[in-house]
Enzyme design. Structure first.
Site, short mmCIF file in Angstrom:
data_model
loop_
_atom_site.label_atom_id
_atom_site.label_comp_id
_atom_site.label_asym_id
_atom_site.label_seq_id
_atom_site.Cartn_x
_atom_site.Cartn_y
_atom_site.Cartn_z
N SER A 72 33.30 51.50 60.85
CA SER A 72 33.82 50.17 61.18
C SER A 72 34.25 49.33 59.99
O SER A 72 34.90 48.30 60.16
CB SER A 72 32.78 49.38 61.99
OG SER A 72 32.81 49.79 63.33
N LYS A 96 31.97 38.63 58.85
CA LYS A 96 32.14 39.21 60.18
C LYS A 96 31.23 38.45 61.15
O LYS A 96 30.10 38.09 60.79
CB LYS A 96 31.76 40.70 60.14
CG LYS A 96 32.02 41.47 61.44
CD LYS A 96 31.78 42.96 61.24
CE LYS A 96 32.03 43.77 62.51
NZ LYS A 96 31.81 45.22 62.30
N SER A 140 35.38 48.44 63.89
CA SER A 140 35.19 47.16 64.54
C SER A 140 35.41 45.97 63.61
O SER A 140 35.61 44.86 64.10
CB SER A 140 33.79 47.07 65.12
OG SER A 140 32.81 47.06 64.09
#
Lengths: 484, 485, 95
Positions: free
Chosen positions: A175, A76, A151
């Site tokens: 997330s 990420k 997210s």
């Protein structure tokens, strides 16, 4: 190769069925082929990946290697990677070449992982749809008009599309789990303090936790073994022994007590989603588990408590982005205040600014007790609810998300509605517990996830439950048609 | 009607640790800008603080020295405001649960009275970086400020007093006492010239019996002298404002020592809502009974104990002892000089007199004194054994200060030894009497009272002839003998 | 606890964010929606409940006082927006 799980690819590398270079090139090709549409990666580190793959092949040729040697992974874009842009999905850090590497990335590299690139995400991890990214929305591989959740939406989408066999995510209010559910992949948020936060750009420090995202619970177990552990550089990381997660996977579920909170199955919940999770519970019952109805009365306040605590911490965590030492700086500031205000207002997107304002307000004089202090009190009530429940049960289960992937743009003008996407996941972060989302079916062709919550440091147990479930089901093996 | 002054101090003391409060970078000063600023000090995204154990222990040592309750559990909080020398956009400090609770500091004032100043609490916090205003400009030539973060994150304790002082002298005595305590403890070098100990003074005035007036804060005073002047200046200003029917505005003021003026600060004025909250990157600091006991047992001699010992062992006055104990370096210097010289009273007089005057004149600390304690001890020995007179001793001290060698070397090389040969001195006296018949006649014609004055002329002549080396007592005796005939 | 444009402007100033006059009305509406949701907290019975800052009851680990951080100037100066003589530059600050 891309239809295989990480665990299978690991076996293939060990058996010399293919090399790490071949594997890496294969996924890089798929990224080139598909990601233009999907937008799941912000940066692809092709050169570096191939160099790491060659090094891994050399290691494997010597008969050596770690947990992840030669296996591709996408990080990420919230994890700092030295020499590689680390944007956090924000214009603020569009030009930020990180000067150091996050512990999570370092530990996985030390186990031989090959970094393919950096995945797209909601800006500063603030969002549940990946629409707040400066780099544009990520598309859900199951229906490209829909969001992948957030997210860690880029990570979940890139996994579902089989552009990578493994990914890292972070989870502050859901997330990892919510996008895992919306893309039909498996994602684990570990116990707060299980994985080091060093080098992971902070959103809400007391809630943020990094974790693995993969195609199966077994893959997550493999990755967690490499990610977990105490780190001297993170005061909140805990000095607890790391479990043997792979070994724990196969325990049978005889006598497992599964708590089923009434609050996770409200009358308002979409019946098909509820049914998907109930069906998962029935499968586990078949394997010897017992269902225990229970109540977690305080978790109805978890969303309001979260939307005070997280923005408050964020408002302070994001103060360092001031255009002085790194990141976006406005042109020709006339004075210091102008430098600050314009750099920050140009660098941050709308949702980030909104949360900074809410957090600033909640901490400001006169409101601290009514908001921040009260939210922290409610946080204790929520933790105590879970503590009472875990005195009676081994795991707690329910749907991960109250809805399947929604249309891109459907909620951008309705933040409250968007926040409710995390209603089942947020309480877990407030309590600091570990929780996993596993695919448990489809509604109208879109994936649905079921959440398994464990007691502190019981990652091994929840991975075990999910693994046993996945041995009996094939939801996690489904691949969206366009990416087969 | 008279005015009453109410003064409280906030004192920042830089702790003597090798590394910073929350990062393992060096606290050394004088290095290239930003060379001691780690990723943490630069507030790079994703970096996290870890607490320095020694900083915690230093703060506890201070708490034990002032008889304060030690926070068994203390909590770091964030004080949020934007400023370029504050890279994270917040200062990590303590508020609701500080490491050191209420305590007390006893003072001995010049007039012999004692006073207690209560300490509200003392907390740990990180220092900010430095803004350099000189010589920076951007490509268009606009004046810029340069930011050096070497100091950012250096551990401080902020000691907050109750408003227990009522004039500049008391405030200075309190500040000196704190300086003595922290240097005796070895938790700070107390070097005010480097800003390692800084004083913020809260001042208000009121009519006796009335409630507290509006206070102002004068910031960053880094010498006792400036502190005294700044307080007097501010008290006068406030009285002036009030007597002219005005109102004192609550504000932060900056004092300029060179011009002895002060003005209200322009920046930071709207950063008044600091939004404190517990730092989520740090956990509560717990201190065990064992650790507190261990630190208490290992405390060095503190100024009050040392003062009592000086009074007792060296027969010094309370006030002299207090002055000599004002800091550890002075006390140690005195003791070494007294021991070597074999005369504590003389040593005390020299340290508080000549030495202090010279240090002040050159604006240096006792640690930088060119005359070492050993030198002064040697000098005192030579006075005591009659090798030199007190007058010559000053001359030797000056030469020693100028780096011309040890007192013995100077006495030797300059031939300053007192004349002990009576025959030689007698010859000089005879010559003087023979060469000044008029003065001799005048002397002999005077009564006893006048003679006492007039003998001075002959003493002067003799000293001139011997370059001051004559033993004054011996000379006097000889002159009287010869003149009175 | 509703907030108006004026409060939004004050809070934005505290947070060093620039909010244009034409944005404040819409923004305050949004923020009020959020605050209204958050106001559910007022229903909670929290009498005597200690605030919880961290999910686990653990204390701060302490580090030995040793200098181990390297000089990172070569890594960080190239990513700084404005530097001169090793210092970060900001518009002239008047104290």
């Amino acid at each position: 190769m891309h239809t295989k799980t990480l665990t299978e690819l690991r076996a293939g590398l060990a058996a010399r069925e293919f090399s790490s270079r071949e594997l890496t090139e294969h996924f890089l090709r798929r990224i080139r082929q598909f990601d233009g549409e999907l937008n799941s990666l912000i940066t692809v580190t092709e050169e570096q990946a191939l160099a790491q793959a060659d090094a891994a092949d050399a290691t494997l040729a010597r008969g050596e290697g770690g947990l992840l040697t030669g296996l591709p992974v996408a990080h990420k874009d919230i994890f700092c990677t030295e020499g590689v842009r680390t944007s956090c999905g924000s214009r603020m850090l569009d030009n930020f070449i990180a000067p150091y590497t996050a512990t999570v990335v370092e530990k996985m590299a030390a186990q031989g992982a090959v970094m393919l690139g950096k995945t797209n995400m909601d800006e500063f991890a603030m969002g549940s749809s990946n629409e707040t990214s400066f780099y544009g929305p990520v598309k859900n591989p199951w229906d490209q008009e829909r969001v992948p959740g957030g997210s860690s939406g880029g990570a979940a989408a890139t996994l579902a599309a089989r552009l990578t066999p493994a990914a890292t995510g972070t989870d502050t209010g859901g997330s990892i789990r919510q996008p895992a559910a919306l893309n039909g992949v498996t994602g684990l948020k570990p116990t707060y303090g299980r994985v080091s936060r060093w080098g992971m750009i902070a959103f809400a420090s007391s809630l943020d936790q990094a974790g693995p995202m993969g195609l199966s619970a077994a893959d997550c177990a493999l990755m967690l073994g490499a990610m977990a552990g105490h780190d001297d550089k993170d005061s909140t990381s805990l000095d607890e022994p790391v479990g043997d997660y792979l070994n724990d996977l196969n325990q049978n579920l005889e006598g497992l007590r599964i708590g089923v909170p009434e609050e996770f199955f409200p009358d308002t919940l979409d019946g098909a989603i509820a049914e998907s999770s109930r069906e998962a519970l029935r499968e586990l019952e078949k394997q010897g588990a017992k269902l225990v109805p229970l109540s977690l009365p305080s978790i109805k306040l978890s969303v309001p408590a979260y939307y005070v605590i997280a923005p408050a911490e964020a408002s302070s965590n994001l103060s360092r982005f001031d255009g002085v030492r790194y990141g976006h700086r406005c042109d020709d500031p006339v004075d210091l205040l102008d430098l600050y205000k314009r750099s920050r207002s140009e660098g941050f997107g709308e949702e980030v600014k909104r949360r900074i304002l809410v957090g600033t307000y909640a901490l400001s004089a006169g409101y601290y007790d009514a908001y921040y202090r009260r939210a922290q009190q409610v946080r204790r009530l929520i933790r105590d609810d879970f503590a009472r429940a875990f005195a009676e049960v081994d795991v707690i289960m329910g749907p991960t998300s109250p809805e399947t992937a929604f249309k891109i743009g459907a909620k951008v003008d309705d933040p409250i509605n968007m926040y409710m996407a995390d209603v089942f996941t947020i309480a877990v972060n407030l309590a600091g517990l570990p929780a996993l989302s596993m695919p448990s079916g489809f509604v109208n062709g879109l994936p649905v996830g079921t959440q398994v919550i464990g007691n502190y440091f019981q990652e091994g147990r929840i991975l075990n439950v999910a693994h046993r479930y996945q041995l009996a089901t094939d939801w996690h093996q489904r691949i969206p048609g366009a990416f087969a | 009607m008279s005015w009453e002054t109410v003064i409280g101090l906030e004192v920042h003391v830089q702790l003597a640790t090798a590394s910073k409060l929350f990062s393992a970078s060096s606290t050394r000063t004088g290095d290239e800008p930003n060379s001691n600023a780690s990723l943490i000090d630069l507030a790079m995204p994703g970096t996290l603080p870890v607490v320095n154990r020694e900083a915690i222990r230093h703060a506890i040592r201070f708490g034990l020295a002032i008889d304060a309750e030690i926070g068994r559990r203390s909590v770091f909080e964030r004080k949020n405001y934007f400023y370029p020398d504050l890279p994270k956009g917040y200062q990590t400090t303590q508020l609701a649960e500080p490491i050191v609770g209420a305590g007390v500091v006893d003072l001995q004032l010049e007039d012999g009275t004692r006073k207690s100043v209560r300490i509200h609490h003392a907390h740990l916090e990180e220092d900010a970086g430095k803004s350099l205003h000189e010589a920076f400009s951007d490509e268009t030539g606009r004046a810029m400020t340069g930011i050096d973060l070497n100091r950012a994150g250096t551990p401080l304790i902020e000691i907050v007093s109750e408003p227990d002082m009522s004039n500049a002298e008391e405030a200075v005595a309190f500040a000196r006492k704190l300086h003595a305590i922290v240097t005796s403890l070895g938790i700070s070098d107390g070097d005010m010239s480097q800003g390692n100990m800084r004083f913020d003074v809260n001042i208000s005035v009121r009519r006796p019996g009335e409630p507290l007036g509006t206070r102002t804060e004068t910031k960053n005073l880094n010498s006792f002298r400036f502190m005294e002047k700044a307080i007097k200046l501010e008290v006068e200003r406030q009285i002036d404002v009030l007597e002219n029917g005005g109102e004192v505005v609550q504000e932060t003021r900056l004092y300029n020592g060179e011009t002895n003026t002060a003005r209200a600060m322009r920046s930071k004025e709207d950063a008044n809502d600091y939004r404190y909250f517990p730092c989520p990157d740090l956990l509560p600091v717990l201190v065990s009974e064992e650790e507190i006991n261990e630190l208490r047992d290992a405390l060095p001699e503190l100024p009050d104990a040392r003062k009592a010992r000086f009074v007792e062992a060296y027969a010094l006055s309370e006030y002299d002892a207090e002055l000599l104990c004002a800091d550890l370096a002075t006390a140690a210097y005195f003791e070494a000089a007294a021991k070597q010289g074999g005369d504590a009273k003389l040593a005390a007089n020299w340290v508080m007199g000549e030495l202090t005057a010279r240090l002040n004149a050159d604006d240096i600390g006792i640690a930088q004194s060119p005359v070492s304690a050993e030198h002064l001890g040697e000098l005192i020995q030579r006075i005591k054994d009659g090798t030199i007179s007190s007058k010559i001793a000053k001359q030797v001290f000056d030469a020693c200060w100028a780096g011309e060698g040890s007192p013995d070397q100077i006495i030797e090389s300059k031939g300053l030894k007192q004349m002990s040969d009576t025959g030689e001195l007698e010859k000089i006296v005879d010559d003087i009497i023979a060469n000044h018949p008029a003065q001799v006649e005048d002397y002999r014609g005077s009564d006893d009272a006048k003679r006492k004055k007039k003998i001075g002329f002959f003493v002067g002549q003799a000293m001139k002839a011997t370059q001051g080396k004559a033993n004054p007592q011996q000379l006097n005796q000889l002159l009287q003998q010869k003149l009175n005939g | 606890m509703a907030i108006d444009s004026k409060v939004v402007a004050q809070v934005a100033h505290l947070a060093c964010l620039q909010v244009d006059d034409n944005e404040t009305a819409a923004l305050s509406e949004r923020l009020n929606d959020i605050l209204a949701m958050v106001d559910q907290l007022q229903q909670a019975d929290v009498e005597g409940v200690a605030p919880l800052a961290h999910p686990l009851d653990v204390s701060q680990p302490l580090r030995d006082d040793q200098v181990t951080e390297p000089d990172v100037r070569e890594r960080v100066m190239p990513i700084a927006p404005a530097i001169e003589e090793g210092c970060f530059l900001v518009p002239r600050v008047i104290e």
